[in-house]
Design a protein around this motif. Structure first.
Motif, PDB file in Angstrom:
ATOM      1  N   LEU A  11      36.802  43.326  44.266  1.00  0.00           N
ATOM      2  CA  LEU A  11      35.541  43.307  43.528  1.00  0.00           C
ATOM      3  C   LEU A  11      35.643  44.260  42.341  1.00  0.00           C
ATOM      4  CD1 LEU A  11      32.486  42.644  43.250  1.00  0.00           C
ATOM      5  CD2 LEU A  11      32.067  44.558  44.829  1.00  0.00           C
ATOM      6  N   VAL A  12      35.249  43.802  41.183  1.00  0.00           N
ATOM      7  CA  VAL A  12      35.304  44.625  39.984  1.00  0.00           C
ATOM      8  C   VAL A  12      34.084  44.312  39.125  1.00  0.00           C
ATOM      9  CG1 VAL A  12      36.682  42.947  38.692  1.00  0.00           C
ATOM     10  CG2 VAL A  12      36.805  45.380  38.090  1.00  0.00           C
ATOM     11  N   GLN A  13      33.640  45.308  38.374  1.00  0.00           N
ATOM     12  CA  GLN A  13      32.510  45.105  37.481  1.00  0.00           C
ATOM     13  C   GLN A  13      32.938  44.372  36.213  1.00  0.00           C
ATOM     14  OE1 GLN A  13      30.737  48.964  36.761  1.00  0.00           O
ATOM     15  NE2 GLN A  13      29.562  48.882  38.664  1.00  0.00           N
ATOM     16  N   PRO A  14      32.007  43.684  35.569  1.00  0.00           N
ATOM     17  CA  PRO A  14      32.347  43.031  34.297  1.00  0.00           C
ATOM     18  C   PRO A  14      32.942  44.034  33.312  1.00  0.00           C
ATOM     19  CG  PRO A  14      30.219  42.275  35.061  1.00  0.00           C
ATOM     20  CD  PRO A  14      30.628  43.388  35.990  1.00  0.00           C
ATOM     21  N   GLY A  15      33.997  43.592  32.640  1.00  0.00           N
ATOM     22  CA  GLY A  15      34.718  44.465  31.716  1.00  0.00           C
ATOM     23  C   GLY A  15      35.849  45.234  32.364  1.00  0.00           C
ATOM     24  N   LEU A  85      37.493  41.572  32.441  1.00  0.00           N
ATOM     25  CA  LEU A  85      37.073  40.530  33.372  1.00  0.00           C
ATOM     26  C   LEU A  85      35.599  40.172  33.187  1.00  0.00           C
ATOM     27  CD1 LEU A  85      39.133  41.704  36.418  1.00  0.00           C
ATOM     28  CD2 LEU A  85      39.177  39.394  35.464  1.00  0.00           C
ATOM     29  N   LYS A  86      35.314  38.887  33.377  1.00  0.00           N
ATOM     30  CA  LYS A  86      33.975  38.342  33.220  1.00  0.00           C
ATOM     31  C   LYS A  86      33.529  37.716  34.544  1.00  0.00           C
ATOM     32  CE  LYS A  86      35.221  36.976  28.498  1.00  0.00           C
ATOM     33  NZ  LYS A  86      35.331  35.821  27.560  1.00  0.00           N
ATOM     34  N   PRO A  87      32.231  37.581  34.756  1.00  0.00           N
ATOM     35  CA  PRO A  87      31.762  36.933  35.998  1.00  0.00           C
ATOM     36  C   PRO A  87      32.356  35.550  36.200  1.00  0.00           C
ATOM     37  CG  PRO A  87      29.946  38.057  34.929  1.00  0.00           C
ATOM     38  CD  PRO A  87      31.109  38.149  33.980  1.00  0.00           C
ATOM     39  N   GLU A  88      32.609  34.834  35.115  1.00  0.00           N
ATOM     40  CA  GLU A  88      33.170  33.495  35.247  1.00  0.00           C
ATOM     41  C   GLU A  88      34.637  33.503  35.673  1.00  0.00           C
ATOM     42  OE1 GLU A  88      31.496  34.736  32.624  1.00  0.00           O
ATOM     43  OE2 GLU A  88      32.345  34.025  30.710  1.00  0.00           O
ATOM     44  N   GLN A 116      40.980  36.703  46.736  1.00  0.00           N
ATOM     45  CA  GLN A 116      39.658  36.591  46.118  1.00  0.00           C
ATOM     46  C   GLN A 116      39.501  37.628  45.006  1.00  0.00           C
ATOM     47  OE1 GLN A 116      36.937  34.382  46.836  1.00  0.00           O
ATOM     48  NE2 GLN A 116      36.109  35.293  44.966  1.00  0.00           N
ATOM     49  N   VAL A 117      39.037  37.159  43.865  1.00  0.00           N
ATOM     50  CA  VAL A 117      38.645  38.035  42.760  1.00  0.00           C
ATOM     51  C   VAL A 117      37.163  37.803  42.493  1.00  0.00           C
ATOM     52  CG1 VAL A 117      38.897  38.521  40.304  1.00  0.00           C
ATOM     53  CG2 VAL A 117      40.929  38.126  41.714  1.00  0.00           C
TER      54      VAL A 117
END
Length: 121
Positions: A11-15, A85-88, A116-117
């Motif tokens: 799990l990572v935050q956007p950006g 990274l972006k939500p999409e 899973q990303v």
């Protein structure tokens, strides 16, 4: 028997950034191409990036400028550095390898189990 073992999802935050790694285990084979694909539930698996034994790379338009694929000198491990990274980008990411076993002419396609990303705030 060849196995592809992936690691590095999460799990990572956007950006943010993540680095995926895939290692091919076994012996008596050569790998002509390794790559990463991803799949959302209900959608087709799609190309992210590939790299040949000669170092030629191919990226999906969505990955260009943000993701970098690389292979180690032994050419049995492939990594995918994902920045911005972006939500999409959320999906299960699969490693693929095109493998020829020693003494055989046929090339076989192997897949990893997927990692899973998730990109979310």
């Amino acid at each position: 028997q060849v196995q592809l073992v992936e690691s590095g999802g999460g799990l990572v935050q956007p950006g943010g950034s993540l680095r995926l790694s895939c290692a091919a285990s076994g012996s008596g084979f050569s790998i002509s191409l390794m790559g990463w694909y991803r799949q959302d539930p209900g959608k087709q698996r799609e190309l992210v990036a590939t790299i040949t034994s000669g170092g030629n790379t191919n990226y999906a338009d969505s990955a260009k400028g943000r993701f970098t694929i690389s292979r180690d000198n032994a050419e049995t491990t492939v990594a995918l550095q994902m920045n911005g990274l972006k939500p999409e980008d959320t999906a299960v990411y699969y490693c693929k390898a095109l493998i020829r076993h020693s003494g055989q002419m046929t090339t076989y396609q192997y897949w990893g189990q997927g990692t899973q990303v998730t990109v979310s705030s």
